[in-house]
Design an enzyme around this catalytic site. Structure first.
Site, PDB file in Angstrom:
ATOM      1  CD  GLU A  73      -2.921  -1.091   2.163  1.00 39.73           C
ATOM      2  OE1 GLU A  73      -4.152  -1.387   1.916  1.00 39.73           O
ATOM      3  OE2 GLU A  73      -2.543  -1.149   3.288  1.00 39.73           O
ATOM      4  CE1 TYR A 119      -5.344  17.606  24.485  1.00 37.55           C
ATOM      5  CE2 TYR A 119      -7.349  17.116  25.840  1.00 37.55           C
ATOM      6  CZ  TYR A 119      -5.990  17.633  25.733  1.00 37.55           C
ATOM      7  OH  TYR A 119      -5.592  18.319  26.739  1.00 37.55           O
TER       8      TYR A 119
END
Length: 210
Positions: A73, A119
């Site tokens: 990939e 976050y």
């Protein structure tokens, strides 16, 4: 950091992801930008059992020049790193909760996970595109990943997993971890009256923590 230091850090951080179940078997791959090319985890390797000197090295043209044969990939990492020149690393995982979210039929939404925590916004970003399904290793997905990465630091591959970039290798790993925990929260809160961050709160976060 030197290349040797980055190889050691990649090995250490990958082992931590594996130990906590963010990848299993030979799933997942990680890349790091170098001055003279790229490092990427080898094909069919476990993130928990990497050897620094055997990590694949590619030159600036993405040609394999050292180490074991690179992940099949490579194109996925090339798509993100060419779209985001400020990114220094890419982490691709099949972590359970993010992959579960990637399997949901969300009608083309680029917000498969609501902005529930600061976050998530700070490390993952405002958008989380979902790239349509391709079989694993299909280079045909490179264009779609590139287009998604032009506007987002992280994305989901439908029915596959997550692809997350960061300014540094550590940043990318932290963001991938944050995405998985945010996906877990989203699944836990599904159907419940969750309180999302407001647009104003999101803008404040993005303005403060660029």
């Amino acid at each position: 950091m030197t290349e040797a230091e980055l190889r050691d850090l990649l090995t250490e951080l990958a082992a931590g992801l594996f130990a906590r179940g963010y990848s299993v078997g030979s799933a997942g791959n990680i890349s790091v930008r170098l001055e003279d090319g790229f490092l990427i985890t080898p094909t069919n390797s476990s993130l928990g059992r990497l050897t620094p000197e055997r990590i694949s090295k590619l030159d600036r043209d993405w040609t394999h020049v050292g180490g074991d044969r690179p992940s099949k990939e490579v194109f996925m990492h090339r798509a993100v790193l060419t779209a985001r020149p400020e990114a220094g690393a890419v982490v691709h995982l099949h972590s359970t909760c993010a992959t579960a979210i990637s399997c949901l039929d969300l009608g083309g939404s680029d917000r498969p996970i609501a902005p529930l925590t600061p976050y998530f916004v700070m490390r993952v970003g405002r958008h989380l595109p979902v790239v349509r399904y391709y079989r694993p290793g299909d280079p045909a997905m490179e264009h779609d990943i590139h287009q998604a990465a032009l506007r987002a630091r992280a994305l989901l591959l439908a029915n596959h997993g997550s692809v997350v970039s960061g300014k540094t290798l550590t940043d990318a790993v932290y963001a991938a971890e944050e995405l998985e925990e945010s996906a877990k929260l989203a699944l836990m809160l599904d159907g419940k009256p969750a309180r999302e961050l407001t647009p104003e709160q999101i803008e404040e976060l993005l303005g403060t923590f660029k």
